[in-house]
Enzyme design. Structure first.
Site, PDB file in Angstrom:
ATOM      1  N   ASN A 198       0.853  -1.197   0.000  1.00  0.00           N
ATOM      2  CA  ASN A 198       0.000   0.000   0.000  1.00  0.00           C
ATOM      3  C   ASN A 198       0.884   1.240   0.000  1.00  0.00           C
ATOM      4  O   ASN A 198       2.108   1.144   0.038  1.00  0.00           O
ATOM      5  CB  ASN A 198      -0.975  -0.018   1.185  1.00  0.00           C
ATOM      6  CG  ASN A 198      -0.252  -0.017   2.507  1.00  0.00           C
ATOM      7  OD1 ASN A 198       0.402   0.961   2.866  1.00  0.00           O
ATOM      8  ND2 ASN A 198      -0.330  -1.121   3.240  1.00  0.00           N
TER       9      ASN A 198
ATOM     10  N   PRO B 121      -2.947 -11.543  10.918  1.00  0.00           N
ATOM     11  CA  PRO B 121      -3.210 -11.264  12.341  1.00  0.00           C
ATOM     12  C   PRO B 121      -3.419  -9.764  12.541  1.00  0.00           C
ATOM     13  O   PRO B 121      -2.801  -8.957  11.838  1.00  0.00           O
ATOM     14  CB  PRO B 121      -1.924 -11.723  13.034  1.00  0.00           C
ATOM     15  CG  PRO B 121      -0.880 -11.704  11.984  1.00  0.00           C
ATOM     16  CD  PRO B 121      -1.568 -11.980  10.682  1.00  0.00           C
ATOM     17  N   ASP B 122      -4.288  -9.411  13.469  1.00  0.00           N
ATOM     18  CA  ASP B 122      -4.462  -7.984  13.784  1.00  0.00           C
ATOM     19  C   ASP B 122      -3.490  -7.638  14.915  1.00  0.00           C
ATOM     20  O   ASP B 122      -3.662  -8.075  16.052  1.00  0.00           O
ATOM     21  CB  ASP B 122      -5.907  -7.693  14.189  1.00  0.00           C
ATOM     22  CG  ASP B 122      -6.141  -6.187  14.255  1.00  0.00           C
ATOM     23  OD1 ASP B 122      -5.386  -5.507  14.989  1.00  0.00           O
ATOM     24  OD2 ASP B 122      -7.041  -5.700  13.566  1.00  0.00           O
ATOM     25  N   ILE B 123      -2.473  -6.863  14.588  1.00  0.00           N
ATOM     26  CA  ILE B 123      -1.390  -6.600  15.550  1.00  0.00           C
ATOM     27  C   ILE B 123      -1.904  -5.730  16.705  1.00  0.00           C
ATOM     28  O   ILE B 123      -1.609  -5.993  17.875  1.00  0.00           O
ATOM     29  CB  ILE B 123      -0.196  -5.940  14.831  1.00  0.00           C
ATOM     30  CG1 ILE B 123       0.307  -6.906  13.745  1.00  0.00           C
ATOM     31  CG2 ILE B 123       0.931  -5.594  15.808  1.00  0.00           C
ATOM     32  CD1 ILE B 123       1.091  -6.258  12.651  1.00  0.00           C
TER      33      ILE B 123
ATOM     34  N   LYS C  71       8.352 -17.697  -9.740  1.00  0.00           N
ATOM     35  CA  LYS C  71       7.701 -16.545 -10.363  1.00  0.00           C
ATOM     36  C   LYS C  71       6.554 -17.041 -11.255  1.00  0.00           C
ATOM     37  O   LYS C  71       6.743 -17.976 -12.041  1.00  0.00           O
ATOM     38  CB  LYS C  71       8.731 -15.771 -11.195  1.00  0.00           C
ATOM     39  CG  LYS C  71       8.168 -14.532 -11.804  1.00  0.00           C
ATOM     40  CD  LYS C  71       9.179 -13.821 -12.670  1.00  0.00           C
ATOM     41  CE  LYS C  71       8.471 -12.751 -13.473  1.00  0.00           C
ATOM     42  NZ  LYS C  71       9.240 -12.326 -14.616  1.00  0.00           N
TER      43      LYS C  71
END
Ligand code: CTP
Length: 429
Positions: free
Chosen positions: A227, A323-325, A305
């Site tokens: 992102n 996972p949500d840290i 690849k």
């Protein structure tokens, strides 16, 4: 004038962190046999990453050479008030202003007398008078000189002026006499400087973990899903916390900005690695989750690849949740006493952010609007945020990411000073 020697690598990488790691010290070395200990002091400072500038008086130059000082401090050494070159590059006012603390070691009887009477006849005494920063002196002299009423009177004046005096040790002197006047060892002076910051900075004994930047989730060995997070906000928060003396671990995804000074930085790529680095760094007093963590990763990244073959349909990627840290830290047995998350939303910012605070179990959320029509945020230098706590909502004006970091760190300082606040938070959980 500046002794502008070619500086060489002294082979001492920053190996230890200390409250001094993020500090700038101006060390003034005046005349005295104890000046050799100041060389060791510079080495100790540099070992922890402390930024050191040095002024050497004419007397100091009789005991240690400018070459040793500049090689150890990794900067030119300043000796002359009337040097046109030095004054234009780094004048005596700037020398004093850039330091967080000025240390005079050894402080000769002569320099002490000048300081007590406002005499400015060289670079050291002029810089000291021009300074608006805390000053610490380590007197070192013959026991008779130390005991003289004039010296004691001058020290009394300096004490009243708010100057911190490190008492000399008792022992054998280089001149063959025994008594009070020995400069403490470099390790003792280092400790005195550390104690100065620990006693004067409310967060100096605290630890923090900050996440920053994006995560990269691999598709195959050359492709990833990432992102646009630049890491500017998270890095600025880590840097501001470190300036308050906090021992900071920054866990960052791939970014193009440098790691902040005096911060232990761990570079990771994936959300899973970020979670591992964060949980390994616990316990901590503060957690700030400023990273833009990918919510999903490709379930089975291709080992080779992926190739585009004629007539083949587009590949389909199967995702699995990361996972949500932030939630992990909020519910961890070693939960920090203050857990702060970020919420970047494209619509209904405050409601989504409040819901996130409850869902993830954190204490504060720093919310901002992202998207085409709002402040672009990602990569930008400015940010407009709302700080949401369990009981309050504060809209902050648009400011640089550094200023947002400063405002947030000020809030953290206030919060951690308020033990009652922390107590009510922990009982509410
Ligand atoms: N966060 C995290 N781990 C994740 C996802 C997010 O630690 N896997 C943290 C971020 O660092 C940030 C906060 O959670 O502090 C909010 O991130 P955001 O992406 O806005 O929230 P999401 O949980 O992804 O919610 P949604 O995508 O529904 O907005």
């Amino acid at each position: 004038m500046v002794q502008d020697f070619f500086l060489f690598d002294i082979g001492d990488d920053m190996t230890e962190t200390s409250v001094l790691s993020t500090r700038s010290i101006l060390l003034i070395i005046s005349g005295g046999i104890a000046a050799y200990k100041s060389l060791e002091l510079i080495r100790l400072f540099r070992k922890t990453g402390t930024y050191v500038r040095v002024i050497l008086t004419k007397g100091g130059e009789q005991f240690v050479t400018p070459l040793s000082v500049s090689a150890l401090s990794e900067h030119p050494v300043y000796t002359d008030l009337w040097s046109l070159k030095d004054e234009s590059e780094m004048g005596h006012i700037r020398l004093s202003r850039e330091a967080d603390l000025i240390i005079v070691a050894p402080a000769s009887a002569n320099l002490i007398a000048k300081m007590a009477n406002g005499i400015t006849d060289d670079l050291a005494s002029t810089t000291l008078l021009a300074s608006n920063k805390p000053i610490m002196i380590s007197p070192a002299m013959n026991p008779e000189m130390w005991a003289k009423p004039s010296t004691q009177r001058n020290l009394e004046i300096l004490k009243q002026d708010g100057i911190h005096i490190i008492a000399p040790n008792v022992g054998d002197m280089a001149c063959g006499e025994t008594g009070t006047g020995r400069m403490p060892e470099a390790t003792e002076l280092f400790k005195a400087a550390e104690d100065f910051f620990l006693n004067n900075q409310p967060l100096a004994a605290k630890t923090a973990i900050v996440t920053s930047g994006p995560t990269y989730e691999p598709i195959d060995p050359v492709r990833f899903i990432g992102n646009r997070s630049s890491g500017k906000q998270g890095h600025a928060i880590a840097a501001e916390l470190a300036k308050q003396g906090v021992n900071v671990t920054l866990v960052t995804g791939p970014v193009s900005i440098p790691a902040p000074h005096g911060v232990k930085t761990i570079a990771i790529e994936t959300a899973e690695d970020m979670k591992l680095a964060v949980t390994n760094a616990l316990p901590a007093d503060i957690f700030v989750g400023a990273a833009a963590v990918a919510d999903w990763r490709v379930e089975t990244p291709s080992v080779q690849k992926m190739k585009k073959r004629v007539g083949q349909t587009a590949p389909e990627l199967k995702f699995t949740e990361n996972p949500d840290i932030l939630a992990t830290v909020s519910t961890h047995p070693n939960r920090p006493s203050l857990v702060i998350g970020f919420a970047a939303e494209t619509e209904d910012v405050l409601n989504y952010a409040r819901a996130k605070l409850v869902k993830k179990g954190c204490d504060w959320i720093v919310a901002n609007q992202v998207g085409k029509d709002a402040n672009p945020v990602f990569g930008a230098d400015d940010n407009q945020v709302t700080l949401i706590t369990r009981t309050t909502t504060e809209n902050w004006p648009s400011a640089s990411k550094t200023d947002v970091a400063k405002m947030l760190v000020n809030k953290i300082v206030e919060d951690l000073k308020d033990e009652q606040q922390q107590l009510s938070r922990s009982t509410a959980k």
